[in-house]
Write a protein that holds these residues in place. Structure first.
Motif, PDB file in Angstrom:
ATOM      1  N   CYS A  36       0.862  -1.183   0.000  1.00 17.69           N
ATOM      2  CA  CYS A  36       0.000   0.000   0.000  1.00 17.69           C
ATOM      3  C   CYS A  36       0.892   1.225   0.000  1.00 17.69           C
ATOM      4  CB  CYS A  36      -0.883   0.003   1.241  1.00 17.69           C
ATOM      5  SG  CYS A  36      -1.928  -1.456   1.360  1.00 17.69           S
ATOM      6  N   ASN A  37       0.861   1.959  -1.063  1.00 14.76           N
ATOM      7  CA  ASN A  37       1.734   3.122  -1.204  1.00 14.76           C
ATOM      8  C   ASN A  37       1.188   4.339  -0.479  1.00 14.76           C
ATOM      9  OD1 ASN A  37       3.628   1.862  -2.935  1.00 14.76           O
ATOM     10  ND2 ASN A  37       2.138   2.024  -4.595  1.00 14.76           N
ATOM     11  N   ALA A  38       2.106   5.123   0.057  1.00 17.60           N
ATOM     12  CA  ALA A  38       1.731   6.396   0.676  1.00 17.60           C
ATOM     13  C   ALA A  38       1.496   7.417  -0.427  1.00 17.60           C
ATOM     14  CB  ALA A  38       2.840   6.878   1.608  1.00 17.60           C
ATOM     15  N   ARG A  39       0.527   8.275  -0.208  1.00 14.59           N
ATOM     16  CA  ARG A  39       0.267   9.377  -1.124  1.00 14.59           C
ATOM     17  C   ARG A  39       0.931  10.624  -0.562  1.00 14.59           C
ATOM     18  NH1 ARG A  39      -5.928   7.974  -0.933  1.00 14.59           N
ATOM     19  NH2 ARG A  39      -5.141   6.491   0.562  1.00 14.59           N
ATOM     20  N   TYR A  40       1.410  11.473  -1.435  1.00 17.34           N
ATOM     21  CA  TYR A  40       2.114  12.678  -1.011  1.00 17.34           C
ATOM     22  C   TYR A  40       1.135  13.765  -0.602  1.00 17.34           C
ATOM     23  CZ  TYR A  40       6.138  10.421  -3.039  1.00 17.34           C
ATOM     24  OH  TYR A  40       7.124   9.527  -3.330  1.00 17.34           O
ATOM     25  N   VAL A  41       1.475  14.469   0.480  1.00 22.36           N
ATOM     26  CA  VAL A  41       0.705  15.633   0.921  1.00 22.36           C
ATOM     27  C   VAL A  41       1.682  16.747   1.237  1.00 22.36           C
ATOM     28  CG1 VAL A  41      -1.219  14.316   1.881  1.00 22.36           C
ATOM     29  CG2 VAL A  41       0.696  14.929   3.352  1.00 22.36           C
ATOM     30  N   SER A  42       1.171  17.959   1.314  1.00 21.50           N
ATOM     31  CA  SER A  42       2.002  19.104   1.678  1.00 21.50           C
ATOM     32  C   SER A  42       1.233  19.971   2.659  1.00 21.50           C
ATOM     33  CB  SER A  42       2.381  19.908   0.431  1.00 21.50           C
ATOM     34  OG  SER A  42       1.219  20.364  -0.220  1.00 21.50           O
ATOM     35  N   ILE A  43       1.960  20.875   3.310  1.00 24.00           N
ATOM     36  CA  ILE A  43       1.329  21.806   4.224  1.00 24.00           C
ATOM     37  C   ILE A  43       0.293  22.624   3.442  1.00 24.00           C
ATOM     38  CG2 ILE A  43       1.719  23.811   5.719  1.00 24.00           C
ATOM     39  CD1 ILE A  43       2.827  21.211   6.876  1.00 24.00           C
ATOM     40  N   GLY A  44      -0.880  22.794   4.004  1.00 28.55           N
ATOM     41  CA  GLY A  44      -1.957  23.509   3.336  1.00 28.55           C
ATOM     42  C   GLY A  44      -2.917  22.602   2.587  1.00 28.55           C
ATOM     43  N   SER A  45      -2.683  21.287   2.655  1.00 27.21           N
ATOM     44  CA  SER A  45      -3.534  20.325   1.952  1.00 27.21           C
ATOM     45  C   SER A  45      -4.775  19.971   2.761  1.00 27.21           C
ATOM     46  CB  SER A  45      -2.786  19.021   1.682  1.00 27.21           C
ATOM     47  OG  SER A  45      -1.681  19.222   0.855  1.00 27.21           O
ATOM     48  N   THR A  46      -5.857  19.717   2.036  1.00 23.76           N
ATOM     49  CA  THR A  46      -7.047  19.097   2.610  1.00 23.76           C
ATOM     50  C   THR A  46      -7.333  17.875   1.762  1.00 23.76           C
ATOM     51  OG1 THR A  46      -7.944  21.202   3.363  1.00 23.76           O
ATOM     52  CG2 THR A  46      -9.492  19.365   3.152  1.00 23.76           C
ATOM     53  N   ILE A  47      -7.303  16.714   2.375  1.00 20.69           N
ATOM     54  CA  ILE A  47      -7.495  15.461   1.658  1.00 20.69           C
ATOM     55  C   ILE A  47      -8.848  14.886   2.029  1.00 20.69           C
ATOM     56  CG2 ILE A  47      -6.688  13.077   1.387  1.00 20.69           C
ATOM     57  CD1 ILE A  47      -4.254  15.601   2.539  1.00 20.69           C
ATOM     58  N   THR A  48      -9.641  14.570   1.023  1.00 18.79           N
ATOM     59  CA  THR A  48     -10.892  13.857   1.234  1.00 18.79           C
ATOM     60  C   THR A  48     -10.630  12.416   0.833  1.00 18.79           C
ATOM     61  OG1 THR A  48     -12.160  15.837   0.728  1.00 18.79           O
ATOM     62  CG2 THR A  48     -13.320  13.734   0.592  1.00 18.79           C
ATOM     63  N   GLY A  49     -10.854  11.503   1.762  1.00 19.31           N
ATOM     64  CA  GLY A  49     -10.585  10.104   1.490  1.00 19.31           C
ATOM     65  C   GLY A  49     -11.604   9.215   2.159  1.00 19.31           C
ATOM     66  N   SER A  50     -11.342   7.921   2.071  1.00 19.80           N
ATOM     67  CA  SER A  50     -12.220   6.977   2.748  1.00 19.80           C
ATOM     68  C   SER A  50     -11.433   5.737   3.139  1.00 19.80           C
ATOM     69  CB  SER A  50     -13.407   6.598   1.866  1.00 19.80           C
ATOM     70  OG  SER A  50     -12.967   5.873   0.744  1.00 19.80           O
ATOM     71  N   ARG A 137     -15.234   1.572   8.540  1.00 24.30           N
ATOM     72  CA  ARG A 137     -15.053   2.144   7.212  1.00 24.30           C
ATOM     73  C   ARG A 137     -15.826   3.442   7.120  1.00 24.30           C
ATOM     74  NH1 ARG A 137     -16.698  -3.171   3.894  1.00 24.30           N
ATOM     75  NH2 ARG A 137     -18.181  -3.242   5.578  1.00 24.30           N
ATOM     76  N   GLY A 138     -15.451   4.247   6.136  1.00 26.25           N
ATOM     77  CA  GLY A 138     -16.199   5.468   5.893  1.00 26.25           C
ATOM     78  C   GLY A 138     -15.326   6.603   5.410  1.00 26.25           C
ATOM     79  N   ASN A 139     -15.968   7.727   5.180  1.00 28.09           N
ATOM     80  CA  ASN A 139     -15.304   8.902   4.633  1.00 28.09           C
ATOM     81  C   ASN A 139     -14.596   9.703   5.730  1.00 28.09           C
ATOM     82  OD1 ASN A 139     -16.272   8.376   2.011  1.00 28.09           O
ATOM     83  ND2 ASN A 139     -18.226   9.303   2.539  1.00 28.09           N
ATOM     84  N   TYR A 140     -13.561  10.434   5.303  1.00 31.30           N
ATOM     85  CA  TYR A 140     -12.843  11.310   6.228  1.00 31.30           C
ATOM     86  C   TYR A 140     -12.282  12.504   5.487  1.00 31.30           C
ATOM     87  CZ  TYR A 140      -8.507   9.157   4.442  1.00 31.30           C
ATOM     88  OH  TYR A 140      -7.487   8.716   3.632  1.00 31.30           O
ATOM     89  N   LYS A 141     -11.909  13.523   6.268  1.00 36.94           N
ATOM     90  CA  LYS A 141     -11.138  14.658   5.761  1.00 36.94           C
ATOM     91  C   LYS A 141      -9.913  14.785   6.644  1.00 36.94           C
ATOM     92  CE  LYS A 141     -14.235  17.669   3.317  1.00 36.94           C
ATOM     93  NZ  LYS A 141     -14.788  19.002   3.182  1.00 36.94           N
ATOM     94  N   LEU A 142      -8.763  14.936   6.007  1.00 31.94           N
ATOM     95  CA  LEU A 142      -7.504  15.157   6.693  1.00 31.94           C
ATOM     96  C   LEU A 142      -7.013  16.547   6.303  1.00 31.94           C
ATOM     97  CD1 LEU A 142      -5.019  14.256   8.358  1.00 31.94           C
ATOM     98  CD2 LEU A 142      -4.082  13.322   6.213  1.00 31.94           C
TER      99      LEU A 142
END
Length: 145
Positions: A36-50, A137-142
């Motif tokens: 399972c690969n990590a996805r890249y994020v940066s400061i100021g990001s909002t990630i919608t995932g599940s 399981r379910g949706n999230y925001k990071l």
């Protein structure tokens, strides 16, 4: 709080040679010969995932689904991470590039949301987004600020 050691065994480093002159490295979570690969994020990001049954699963008795994110800092930075979900009890962990747990949180945010504020020196870090209880399981925001 649950023990962080269950995540340490999941993160390994994957090196992929590209054009025989560049090497890209990143964390992977090895679960039954799958990665399972990590996805890249940066400061100021909002990630919608599940979190779903297609995600990585921790190798402990909770069998929690987990998503990984890689954050690279080029100078010492105050990092604010907030994980919110209406579907599961949010749980956050931050590891350094040597797979050592730096900080973790369960419910410091509103209700069952996770919130971490930490000062990190320059380096590469991995954020584990998961649930406190196994199988949720379910949706999230990071939010990464």
């Amino acid at each position: 709080m649950r023990a962080a050691s269950r995540f340490r065994s999941l993160i390994a480093t994957l090196a992929i040679p590209l054009a025989a002159c560049v090497e890209v490295t990143g964390p992977v979570a090895v679960v039954e010969d799958d990665a399972c690969n990590a996805r890249y994020v940066s400061i100021g990001s909002t990630i919608t995932g599940s979190l779903s049954s297609y995600d990585c699963v921790t190798q402990d008795d909770t069998e929690s689904y987990v998503d990984y994110y890689e954050l690279t800092l080029y100078r010492t930075t105050d990092v604010d991470l907030y994980l919110e979900s209406l579907d599961f009890d949010a749980y956050l962990m931050v590891f350094d590039e040597f797979d050592e747990l730096i900080v973790e949180d369960d419910d410091s945010g509103e209700s069952t949301d996770a919130w971490i504020t930490v000062k990190l020196p320059a380096g590469r870090y991995y954020i584990a987004v998961t649930s406190f209880d196994g199988g949720e399981r379910g949706n999230y925001k990071l939010y990464v600020d």
